[in-house]
Design a protein around this motif. Structure first.
Motif, PDB file in Angstrom:
ATOM      1  N   GLY A 125      -0.674   5.928 -13.284  1.00  0.00           N
ATOM      2  CA  GLY A 125      -1.721   4.909 -13.218  1.00  0.00           C
ATOM      3  C   GLY A 125      -1.225   3.549 -13.659  1.00  0.00           C
ATOM      4  O   GLY A 125      -1.553   2.517 -13.049  1.00  0.00           O
ATOM      5  N   VAL A 126      -0.413   3.529 -14.700  1.00  0.00           N
ATOM      6  CA  VAL A 126       0.148   2.259 -15.184  1.00  0.00           C
ATOM      7  C   VAL A 126       1.072   1.658 -14.132  1.00  0.00           C
ATOM      8  O   VAL A 126       1.051   0.445 -13.883  1.00  0.00           O
ATOM      9  N   LEU A 127       1.878   2.488 -13.491  1.00  0.00           N
ATOM     10  CA  LEU A 127       2.768   1.992 -12.431  1.00  0.00           C
ATOM     11  C   LEU A 127       1.971   1.402 -11.265  1.00  0.00           C
ATOM     12  O   LEU A 127       2.338   0.358 -10.715  1.00  0.00           O
ATOM     13  N   ILE A 128       0.884   2.057 -10.906  1.00  0.00           N
ATOM     14  CA  ILE A 128       0.036   1.531  -9.833  1.00  0.00           C
ATOM     15  C   ILE A 128      -0.570   0.198 -10.258  1.00  0.00           C
ATOM     16  O   ILE A 128      -0.586  -0.767  -9.486  1.00  0.00           O
ATOM     17  N   PHE A 129      -1.050   0.139 -11.492  1.00  0.00           N
ATOM     18  CA  PHE A 129      -1.630  -1.101 -12.005  1.00  0.00           C
ATOM     19  C   PHE A 129      -0.613  -2.237 -11.973  1.00  0.00           C
ATOM     20  O   PHE A 129      -0.922  -3.355 -11.556  1.00  0.00           O
ATOM     21  N   MET A 130       0.600  -1.943 -12.406  1.00  0.00           N
ATOM     22  CA  MET A 130       1.647  -2.973 -12.432  1.00  0.00           C
ATOM     23  C   MET A 130       2.043  -3.403 -11.016  1.00  0.00           C
ATOM     24  O   MET A 130       2.369  -4.570 -10.791  1.00  0.00           O
ATOM     25  N   SER A 131       1.977  -2.488 -10.061  1.00  0.00           N
ATOM     26  CA  SER A 131       2.370  -2.838  -8.696  1.00  0.00           C
ATOM     27  C   SER A 131       1.334  -3.715  -7.998  1.00  0.00           C
ATOM     28  O   SER A 131       1.673  -4.443  -7.070  1.00  0.00           O
ATOM     29  N   VAL A 132       0.078  -3.670  -8.426  1.00  0.00           N
ATOM     30  CA  VAL A 132      -0.940  -4.513  -7.798  1.00  0.00           C
ATOM     31  C   VAL A 132      -1.187  -5.805  -8.574  1.00  0.00           C
ATOM     32  O   VAL A 132      -1.914  -6.677  -8.108  1.00  0.00           O
ATOM     33  N   TYR A 133      -0.569  -5.949  -9.741  1.00  0.00           N
ATOM     34  CA  TYR A 133      -0.784  -7.137 -10.560  1.00  0.00           C
ATOM     35  C   TYR A 133      -0.364  -8.408  -9.829  1.00  0.00           C
ATOM     36  O   TYR A 133      -1.072  -9.412  -9.866  1.00  0.00           O
ATOM     37  N   MET A 162       0.825  -1.195   0.000  1.00  0.00           N
ATOM     38  CA  MET A 162       0.000   0.000   0.000  1.00  0.00           C
ATOM     39  C   MET A 162       0.867   1.255   0.000  1.00  0.00           C
ATOM     40  O   MET A 162       0.502   2.243  -0.631  1.00  0.00           O
ATOM     41  N   ILE A 163       1.981   1.191   0.712  1.00  0.00           N
ATOM     42  CA  ILE A 163       2.874   2.345   0.774  1.00  0.00           C
ATOM     43  C   ILE A 163       3.400   2.679  -0.618  1.00  0.00           C
ATOM     44  O   ILE A 163       3.523   3.856  -0.987  1.00  0.00           O
ATOM     45  N   LYS A 164       3.673   1.639  -1.413  1.00  0.00           N
ATOM     46  CA  LYS A 164       4.166   1.850  -2.765  1.00  0.00           C
ATOM     47  C   LYS A 164       3.126   2.597  -3.609  1.00  0.00           C
ATOM     48  O   LYS A 164       3.456   3.522  -4.352  1.00  0.00           O
ATOM     49  N   ILE A 165       1.868   2.212  -3.476  1.00  0.00           N
ATOM     50  CA  ILE A 165       0.791   2.856  -4.233  1.00  0.00           C
ATOM     51  C   ILE A 165       0.632   4.309  -3.798  1.00  0.00           C
ATOM     52  O   ILE A 165       0.476   5.202  -4.635  1.00  0.00           O
ATOM     53  N   VAL A 166       0.677   4.535  -2.503  1.00  0.00           N
ATOM     54  CA  VAL A 166       0.552   5.902  -1.994  1.00  0.00           C
ATOM     55  C   VAL A 166       1.717   6.757  -2.493  1.00  0.00           C
ATOM     56  O   VAL A 166       1.518   7.898  -2.928  1.00  0.00           O
ATOM     57  N   ALA A 167       2.927   6.201  -2.454  1.00  0.00           N
ATOM     58  CA  ALA A 167       4.104   6.953  -2.914  1.00  0.00           C
ATOM     59  C   ALA A 167       3.993   7.287  -4.400  1.00  0.00           C
ATOM     60  O   ALA A 167       4.252   8.438  -4.804  1.00  0.00           O
ATOM     61  N   ILE A 168       3.607   6.302  -5.208  1.00  0.00           N
ATOM     62  CA  ILE A 168       3.436   6.554  -6.646  1.00  0.00           C
ATOM     63  C   ILE A 168       2.373   7.623  -6.875  1.00  0.00           C
ATOM     64  O   ILE A 168       2.546   8.528  -7.700  1.00  0.00           O
ATOM     65  N   SER A 169       1.279   7.545  -6.124  1.00  0.00           N
ATOM     66  CA  SER A 169       0.190   8.522  -6.281  1.00  0.00           C
ATOM     67  C   SER A 169       0.644   9.930  -5.920  1.00  0.00           C
ATOM     68  O   SER A 169       0.378  10.881  -6.655  1.00  0.00           O
ATOM     69  N   ILE A 170       1.339  10.062  -4.807  1.00  0.00           N
ATOM     70  CA  ILE A 170       1.778  11.387  -4.365  1.00  0.00           C
ATOM     71  C   ILE A 170       2.783  11.976  -5.358  1.00  0.00           C
ATOM     72  O   ILE A 170       2.682  13.149  -5.741  1.00  0.00           O
ATOM     73  N   ILE A 171       3.728  11.158  -5.802  1.00  0.00           N
ATOM     74  CA  ILE A 171       4.714  11.631  -6.781  1.00  0.00           C
ATOM     75  C   ILE A 171       4.030  12.024  -8.085  1.00  0.00           C
ATOM     76  O   ILE A 171       4.347  13.061  -8.684  1.00  0.00           O
ATOM     77  N   THR A 172       3.078  11.213  -8.522  1.00  0.00           N
ATOM     78  CA  THR A 172       2.365  11.514  -9.766  1.00  0.00           C
ATOM     79  C   THR A 172       1.601  12.820  -9.664  1.00  0.00           C
ATOM     80  O   THR A 172       1.668  13.665 -10.564  1.00  0.00           O
ATOM     81  N   VAL A 173       0.873  12.996  -8.579  1.00  0.00           N
ATOM     82  CA  VAL A 173       0.095  14.227  -8.395  1.00  0.00           C
ATOM     83  C   VAL A 173       1.025  15.433  -8.309  1.00  0.00           C
ATOM     84  O   VAL A 173       0.768  16.477  -8.916  1.00  0.00           O
ATOM     85  N   PHE A 174       2.125  15.294  -7.575  1.00  0.00           N
ATOM     86  CA  PHE A 174       3.066  16.395  -7.417  1.00  0.00           C
ATOM     87  C   PHE A 174       3.682  16.789  -8.761  1.00  0.00           C
ATOM     88  O   PHE A 174       3.677  17.954  -9.138  1.00  0.00           O
ATOM     89  N   LEU A 175       4.208  15.787  -9.492  1.00  0.00           N
ATOM     90  CA  LEU A 175       4.820  16.078 -10.790  1.00  0.00           C
ATOM     91  C   LEU A 175       3.798  16.647 -11.771  1.00  0.00           C
ATOM     92  O   LEU A 175       4.084  17.585 -12.516  1.00  0.00           O
TER      93      LEU A 175
END
Length: 125
Positions: free
Chosen positions: A34-42, A1-14
């Motif tokens: 979004g693709v990175l999040i999808f790949m991380s939950v696969y 979950m931390i990975k998803i949150v980190a990807i989301s925060i970085i994506t929103v910030f950038l």
């Protein structure tokens, strides 16, 4: 979950930084996030699928039905993800067509389950 949150925060910030100069590039950043999040939950999705298949043997449920149900869930998630990408690029028309196509595919995929239910019902008559 931390990975998803980190990807989301970085994506929103950038995306918010880049959006001021180039909104199209910001959309690409959002899609990539979004693709990175999808790949991380696969991997987790694959683990869940294996759990249900193993459990179906213990519960004496036909594993093909479990596999099909998991595929249907996967089609739903992929459809929603793809429609969201189309909408992120401002193409609501394509987004709605993707959702419609996903619904038709899910309907077609449920036919074997419906056939088994009918045969089960008519075997009692």
């Amino acid at each position: 979950m931390i990975k998803i949150v980190a990807i989301s925060i970085i994506t929103v910030f950038l995306s918010s930084i880049v959006k001021q100069k180039n909104s199209e590039f910001a959309t690409i950043i959002n899609v990539c996030g979004g693709v990175l999040i999808f790949m991380s939950v696969y991997e987790m999705f694959e683990e869940i699928m294996n759990f249900f298949i193993a459990s179906s043997d213990e519960l004496l449920i036909d594993s093909s039905i479990i596999k099909l149900a998991i595929k249907i869930i996967g089609v739903g998630y992929i459809t929603e993800f793809t429609a969201d990408i189309a909408e992120d690029f401002g193409n609501k028309n394509v987004s709605s067509k993707v959702v419609f196509g996903g619904k038709v595919i899910v309907c077609g995929m449920t036919l074997p389950i419906i056939k088994k239910l009918f045969s089960l019902l008519f075997s009692f008559c």
